[in-house]
Design an enzyme around this catalytic site. Structure first.
Site, PDB file in Angstrom:
ATOM      1  CD  GLU A   1      -0.645  -3.912   9.429  1.00  0.00           C
ATOM      2  OE1 GLU A   1       0.378  -4.612   9.575  1.00  0.00           O
ATOM      3  OE2 GLU A   1      -1.222  -3.764   8.326  1.00  0.00           O
TER       4      GLU A   1
ATOM      5  CB  SER B   1      -0.887   0.034   1.245  1.00  0.00           C
ATOM      6  OG  SER B   1      -1.607  -1.155   1.372  1.00  0.00           O
TER       7      SER B   1
HETATM    8  C1  LIG Z   1      -6.312  -3.415   2.014  1.00  0.00           C
HETATM    9  C2  LIG Z   1      -5.045  -4.220   2.079  1.00  0.00           C
HETATM   10  C3  LIG Z   1      -3.829  -3.590   2.270  1.00  0.00           C
HETATM   11  C4  LIG Z   1      -2.649  -4.327   2.321  1.00  0.00           C
HETATM   12  N1  LIG Z   1      -1.454  -3.660   2.460  1.00  0.00           N
HETATM   13  C5  LIG Z   1      -0.311  -4.361   2.544  1.00  0.00           C
HETATM   14  C6  LIG Z   1       0.943  -3.669   2.713  1.00  0.00           C
HETATM   15  O1  LIG Z   1       0.997  -2.433   2.749  1.00  0.00           O
HETATM   16  N2  LIG Z   1       2.067  -4.404   2.801  1.00  0.00           N
HETATM   17  C7  LIG Z   1       2.062  -5.772   2.776  1.00  0.00           C
HETATM   18  O2  LIG Z   1       3.121  -6.373   2.929  1.00  0.00           O
HETATM   19  N3  LIG Z   1       0.900  -6.462   2.570  1.00  0.00           N
HETATM   20  C8  LIG Z   1      -0.273  -5.781   2.460  1.00  0.00           C
HETATM   21  N4  LIG Z   1      -1.474  -6.462   2.254  1.00  0.00           N
HETATM   22  C9  LIG Z   1      -1.435  -7.900   2.037  1.00  0.00           C
HETATM   23  C10 LIG Z   1      -1.974  -8.727   3.202  1.00  0.00           C
HETATM   24  O3  LIG Z   1      -1.089  -8.707   4.295  1.00  0.00           O
HETATM   25  C11 LIG Z   1      -2.215 -10.157   2.667  1.00  0.00           C
HETATM   26  O4  LIG Z   1      -3.192 -10.079   1.645  1.00  0.00           O
HETATM   27  C12 LIG Z   1      -2.682 -11.094   3.747  1.00  0.00           C
HETATM   28  O5  LIG Z   1      -1.662 -11.336   4.667  1.00  0.00           O
HETATM   29  C13 LIG Z   1      -3.190 -12.433   3.166  1.00  0.00           C
HETATM   30  O6  LIG Z   1      -2.239 -12.995   2.322  1.00  0.00           O
HETATM   31  P1  LIG Z   1      -2.622 -13.475   0.828  1.00  0.00           P
HETATM   32  O7  LIG Z   1      -3.315 -12.348   0.137  1.00  0.00           O
HETATM   33  O8  LIG Z   1      -1.384 -14.017   0.212  1.00  0.00           O
HETATM   34  O9  LIG Z   1      -3.694 -14.620   1.016  1.00  0.00           O
HETATM   35  P2  LIG Z   1      -3.405 -16.139   1.381  1.00  0.00           P
HETATM   36  O10 LIG Z   1      -2.401 -16.219   2.467  1.00  0.00           O
HETATM   37  O11 LIG Z   1      -3.104 -16.874   0.111  1.00  0.00           O
HETATM   38  O12 LIG Z   1      -4.801 -16.602   1.948  1.00  0.00           O
HETATM   39  C14 LIG Z   1      -5.877 -17.000   1.114  1.00  0.00           C
HETATM   40  C15 LIG Z   1      -7.008 -17.508   2.003  1.00  0.00           C
HETATM   41  O13 LIG Z   1      -6.580 -18.675   2.729  1.00  0.00           O
HETATM   42  C16 LIG Z   1      -6.799 -18.495   4.126  1.00  0.00           C
HETATM   43  N5  LIG Z   1      -5.714 -19.126   4.897  1.00  0.00           N
HETATM   44  C17 LIG Z   1      -4.384 -19.054   4.650  1.00  0.00           C
HETATM   45  N6  LIG Z   1      -3.696 -19.734   5.590  1.00  0.00           N
HETATM   46  C18 LIG Z   1      -4.602 -20.248   6.463  1.00  0.00           C
HETATM   47  C19 LIG Z   1      -4.507 -21.045   7.632  1.00  0.00           C
HETATM   48  N7  LIG Z   1      -3.327 -21.443   8.123  1.00  0.00           N
HETATM   49  N8  LIG Z   1      -5.671 -21.383   8.278  1.00  0.00           N
HETATM   50  C20 LIG Z   1      -6.865 -20.993   7.805  1.00  0.00           C
HETATM   51  N9  LIG Z   1      -7.019 -20.233   6.675  1.00  0.00           N
HETATM   52  C21 LIG Z   1      -5.908 -19.871   6.016  1.00  0.00           C
HETATM   53  C22 LIG Z   1      -6.754 -16.992   4.331  1.00  0.00           C
HETATM   54  O14 LIG Z   1      -7.468 -16.623   5.491  1.00  0.00           O
HETATM   55  C23 LIG Z   1      -7.426 -16.482   3.071  1.00  0.00           C
HETATM   56  O15 LIG Z   1      -8.824 -16.527   3.211  1.00  0.00           O
HETATM   57  C24 LIG Z   1      -2.674  -5.748   2.187  1.00  0.00           C
HETATM   58  C25 LIG Z   1      -3.900  -6.392   1.979  1.00  0.00           C
HETATM   59  C26 LIG Z   1      -5.072  -5.651   1.914  1.00  0.00           C
HETATM   60  C27 LIG Z   1      -6.367  -6.365   1.670  1.00  0.00           C
END
Ligand SMILES: Cc1cc2nc3c(=O)[nH]c(=O)nc-3n(C[C@H](O)[C@H](O)[C@H](O)COP(=O)(O)OP(=O)(O)OC[C@H]3O[C@@H](n4cnc5c(N)ncnc54)[C@H](O)[C@@H]3O)c2cc1C
Length: 391
Positions: free
Chosen positions: A239, A156
């Protein structure tokens, strides 16, 4: 816990209101422009209130948790940002207080306080989101510099940031968390490329960031090499504590009451007279008051020198649930006027319905992302299960 305000706290609240009114007099409202942001930040600095949660030793005002709570509520009601400066004051600064050397504190904190340097967060990578410890961005110590290669995603505000606090892999250990190092990286350095990711609402907030041989001075490492996981987790608790959205939900509930009072209900009265609607709204308010008390309790502990810990996951999880439900009331109130909004035609088409409908429906859509940002709901439940319930 008694949430009614003492006389001194009411006087403080009035002082806060007076400051907001003096920065934007004659009904002028904050328009989110850089000029307005700078004007507001100047007023805050002059008053000594620019960084309300910082320790006094670093420039904080030394408020009680209740004062901080009043402050945030008043700022939300006035539509003013606090603190100014994005991720620097609220997320990185507490980490510098806890893990930074005196030299690092002296180097980075004044620029955060004066909003001269903006920060972004480089945690997530393609393939490393919830399972953050699988991150692969590599940092190799070469003389007095780390050389960084890799990729971050969902960053972000990277396109507006001067610096990034980021997680890098410095070694491959049997336990993946052990080989991670926390670095402060200059976004203007050669080898940094920022690529926009446009979200479904047409906005540019996210970015992909690639590093190609980016040099980071070894003095920009926070904590020891290989101990970045502890630093990273500490930052996430700050955070998540900031993601309880209590002030935002309180502000929206007050405005929903107003909107619903002007809308027709089922029995000839207003929507607010509708027993079903009022009961659901009331229940959300009760849950929000309970969350507000939990937030106050957490803030008291933090201000007494503690760290938020797993409580931050409870605040984030419940806060997300409530803020999403509250935005749904607005959609319900807007009824047919909650039609999809296409940003590319904004300003070209006359909108219909009440003035609040479009911005609040946009906020409803934005609030869906709260279940993912800062760690998904499922991940927060896992943390609570492990660290609170000891399962
Ligand atoms: C508005 C917004 C702002 C953001 N800003 C930043 C930023 O500035 N910097 C940054 O580094 N990141 C940022 N992110 C990223 C955010 O940290 C990640 O999207 C988040 O950690 C989830 O990772 P992923 O998208 O890879 O989803 P995944 O990890 O692939 O997850 C996919 C789905 O699987 C589920 N899941 C995964 N593992 C498990 C488990 N062990 N048990 C149960 N369910 C599970 C998750 O809950 C999710 O529903 C941002 C995200 C959003 C939405």
């Amino acid at each position: 816990m008694d949430l009614s305000l003492s006389e001194a706290e009411i006087a403080f609240r009035d002082e806060v209101r007076a400051l907001a009114a003096s920065a934007f007099p004659n009904g002028e409202t904050f328009d989110r422009s850089r000029a307005h942001e700078q004007r507001w930040h100047r007023a805050l600095l002059d008053r000594g209130w620019a960084v309300n949660k910082w320790p006094v030793a670093f420039g904080g005002p030394g408020w009680t948790p209740t004062q901080s709570f009043i402050w945030e509520r008043e700022m939300m009601a006035a539509g003013l940002p606090t603190p100014v400066g994005g991720m620097g004051p609220g997320m990185l600064a507490p980490i510098l207080f806890a893990y930074g050397t005196p030299e690092q504190q002296a180097r980075f904190l004044p620029d955060i306080l004066h909003d001269r340097v903006r920060w972004c967060q480089g945690y997530s990578e393609p393939g490393a989101g919830s399972d953050l410890a699988s991150l692969r961005t590599r940092a190799v110590l070469t003389g007095d510099h780390y050389v960084v290669d890799g990729e971050k995603v969902w960053t972000s505000g990277a396109h507006r940031a001067d610096m990034m606090f980021c997680l890098t892999r410095t070694s491959d250990e049997p336990k993946r968390q052990d080989g991670i190092t926390f670095l402060l990286l200059d976004m203007h350095a050669p080898g940094v490329t920022v690529r926009p990711i446009i979200s479904i609402d047409g906005r540019h907030m996210f970015n992909g960031v690639t590093f190609d041989g980016v040099r980071v001075p070894a003095g920009n490492r926070i904590g020891r090499e290989g101990e970045g996981w502890t630093v990273a987790k500490g930052l996430l608790t700050h955070e998540r504590t900031g993601q309880a959205f209590v002030s935002l939900s309180l502000d929206m509930l007050a405005r929903i009451r107003l909107a619903a009072s002007g809308l027709p209900g089922s029995d000839g009265g207003s929507l607010m007279d509708d027993a079903g609607f009022a009961a659901r709204l009331g229940w959300a308010e009760v849950e929000l008051q309970a969350l507000a008390m939990t937030e106050l309790r957490t803030l008291s502990e933090v201000e007494a020198g503690g760290a938020p810990g797993a409580q931050s996951s409870m605040l984030k999880l419940k806060g997300t649930d409530i803020v999403q439900r509250v935005t749904e009331f607005f959609v319900e109130c807007a009824g047919p006027y909650a039609a999809p909004w296409f940003p590319e035609t904004a300003g070209q088409r006359q909108t219909i319905g009440p003035d609040w409908a479009q911005p609040e429906v946009t906020r409803y859509l934005e609030a869906r992302a709260a279940s993912i940002a800062g760690g998904s709901d499922e991940v927060q439940r896992n943390i609570i299960a492990k660290h609170v319930l000891k399962l």
